[in-house]
Design an enzyme around this catalytic site. Structure first.
Site, PDB file in Angstrom:
ATOM      1  N   GLY A  34      45.564  33.933  54.530  1.00 39.07           N
ATOM      2  CA  GLY A  34      46.681  33.397  55.301  1.00 39.07           C
ATOM      3  C   GLY A  34      47.923  33.216  54.458  1.00 39.07           C
ATOM      4  N   ASP A  37      50.206  36.646  49.623  1.00 43.44           N
ATOM      5  CA  ASP A  37      49.632  37.722  48.802  1.00 43.44           C
ATOM      6  C   ASP A  37      48.692  38.617  49.610  1.00 43.44           C
ATOM      7  OD1 ASP A  37      50.984  36.730  46.542  1.00 43.44           O
ATOM      8  OD2 ASP A  37      49.357  35.334  46.112  1.00 43.44           O
ATOM      9  N   LEU A  57      38.030  33.693  56.088  1.00 43.10           N
ATOM     10  CA  LEU A  57      36.870  32.817  56.016  1.00 43.10           C
ATOM     11  C   LEU A  57      37.255  31.382  56.333  1.00 43.10           C
ATOM     12  CD1 LEU A  57      35.183  34.116  52.741  1.00 43.10           C
ATOM     13  CD2 LEU A  57      34.860  34.913  55.095  1.00 43.10           C
ATOM     14  N   CYS A 125      33.657  30.207  44.026  1.00 43.44           N
ATOM     15  CA  CYS A 125      33.972  30.697  45.375  1.00 43.44           C
ATOM     16  C   CYS A 125      34.152  32.217  45.357  1.00 43.44           C
ATOM     17  CB  CYS A 125      35.233  30.011  45.899  1.00 43.44           C
ATOM     18  SG  CYS A 125      35.677  30.478  47.581  1.00 43.44           S
ATOM     19  N   GLY A 149      44.170  39.870  47.586  1.00 48.83           N
ATOM     20  CA  GLY A 149      45.521  39.617  47.079  1.00 48.83           C
ATOM     21  C   GLY A 149      45.545  39.050  45.679  1.00 48.83           C
ATOM     22  N   CYS A 222      40.993  23.977  47.657  1.00 48.68           N
ATOM     23  CA  CYS A 222      41.121  23.797  49.114  1.00 48.68           C
ATOM     24  C   CYS A 222      40.434  22.548  49.638  1.00 48.68           C
ATOM     25  CB  CYS A 222      40.630  25.038  49.853  1.00 48.68           C
ATOM     26  SG  CYS A 222      38.890  25.444  49.618  1.00 48.68           S
TER      27      CYS A 222
END
Length: 388
Positions: A34, A37, A57, A125, A149, A222
């Site tokens: 989102g 990049d 995801l 991750c 990206g 995140c």
């Protein structure tokens, strides 16, 4: 009789992703966060005629994160990725990876932090979610490759595909991608790695008319709002912030702390034990005894760094003494070292110059001397040896 010499057959030319077929016949899954990049990667490949499929995801419950700024994977980011796909005209899917993310990343992050380490969940991750589970999904979709990206370069070497630092040293993400395996590297593509600056990426976003062209970069992990690790650990592991003693390297009690999870190796401020003369730093965490060990800055220095879970991407055998450059923090430049493998997944790294604040749980990434090539890396273990 006239002899006709047949011209040798031409090898089919390769497209920009390295396949000997037209872009329209090359399917590429783009991992879309989102952000600007990955949005530019998807738009660029679609504009070049590739068969693009965008996948985003959902990594955690984003209901409470819709208004959160500066973190990836939130609800707004899913919306932004979908808008890019609609504008450029390619299919876009949102996959619920919440359980995978918790099991593979968040739980280990909490446990490692409680064990006195300083984990880097973004690497896990990439390793366990994006480049393992999502990559398998891309194969299930009959993709020829998966593009991201990330600012890192994949180059065709004499023996195999090689991983290299990004052209823009300020954006280079090689530290966070050291655990990419050779098999994954063969399937992955990084279309932004050769760009000289982030300004070029934003210019491309504007050229493609993407609404995310001016979207700020994500800063936080995140699932760690505002960088407050301790608050997240307390939520995940109640009673984790039990108080205990602050001791010097000889075991003398100097004060009390409010929970080991609130301290990191190399920390100087916020210890609450002023008036002792020379500044003191956190040199070790002992969560089992609930102790924070402090000492002078010199006690932070180390030249020997043990690593495990090594991922080796070099052409030479992983054996003997290997001269390398290593990066033991994402924000520091690589420095010369000798890599001494112990077995297939463990090694000892000897730094030619002592480094302060080497922290268990961080990554130690290997680079080829006088080159941009990434040779792999490993995780710094809890065993440390001080510089003489």
């Amino acid at each position: 009789m006239t002899l006709h010499h047949r011209a040798p057959a031409r090898a089919p030319s390769l497209n920009s992703l390295g396949f000997a077929k037209p872009p329209a016949e090359t399917r590429v899954v783009v991992a879309m966060s989102g952000g600007v990049d990955s949005s530019v990667v998807a738009a660029k490949l679609k504009s070049e005629g590739y068969d693009v499929i965008g996948v985003t995801l959902q990594l955690y419950d984003h209901g409470a994160a819709l208004a959160k700024k500066g973190a990836c994977c939130a609800g707004q980011d899913i919306h932004d990725a979908r808008r890019v796909a609609e504008r450029m005209g390619f299919p876009h899917y949102v996959l619920d990876y919440e359980n995978k993310f918790r099991e593979s990343v968040i739980d280990e992050f909490a446990d490692a932090y409680l064990a006195g380490a300083t984990p880097v969940p973004c690497i896990r991750c990439n390793e366990r979610v994006k480049f393992r589970d999502l990559l398998e999904t891309a194969r299930d979709l009959d993709a020829d490759c998966m593009a991201t990206g990330h600012y890192i370069q994949r180059k065709d070497g004499a023996a195999r595909a090689e991983l290299h630092m990004a052209a823009d040293a300020n954006r280079d993400q090689s530290y966070f991608l050291f655990s990419t395996t050779q098999e994954q590297l063969d399937f992955l593509r990084f279309p932004l790695g050769h760009l000289e600056s982030k300004a070029e990426t934003r210019a491309l976003a504007a050229e493609y008319g993407l609404a995310v062209a001016d979207k700020p970069d994500s800063q936080d992990i995140c699932f760690v709002p505002n960088g407050n690790y301790a608050a997240v650990i307390e939520k995940l592991r109640p009673n984790a912030a039990e108080p205990g003693d602050i001791v010097d390297t000889d075991g003398n009690v100097l004060g009390q702390h409010r929970g080991v999870i609130n301290y990191t190796i190399g920390q100087r401020r916020g210890l609450g034990i002023g008036g002792l003369g020379d500044p003191l730093y956190v040199v070790r965490l002992d969560p089992d005894a609930r102790r924070v060990v402090v000492g002078p800055k010199s006690a932070l220095a180390t030249t020997v760094v043990p690593v495990n879970e090594v991922n080796w991407l070099g052409d030479q055998p992983f054996a003997g003494e290997i001269p390398v450059m290593v990066r033991i923090r994402s924000t520091r430049p690589p420095r010369p070292a000798i890599l001494r493998p112990i077995d297939a997944t463990r090694a000892e790294v000897e730094l030619l110059d002592a480094e302060e604040g080497v922290s268990p749980g961080q990554a130690c990434v290997f680079y080829e001397p006088d080159s941009t090539r990434v040779l792999g890396g490993g995780w710094i273990t809890l065993r440390r040896r001080k510089a003489a």
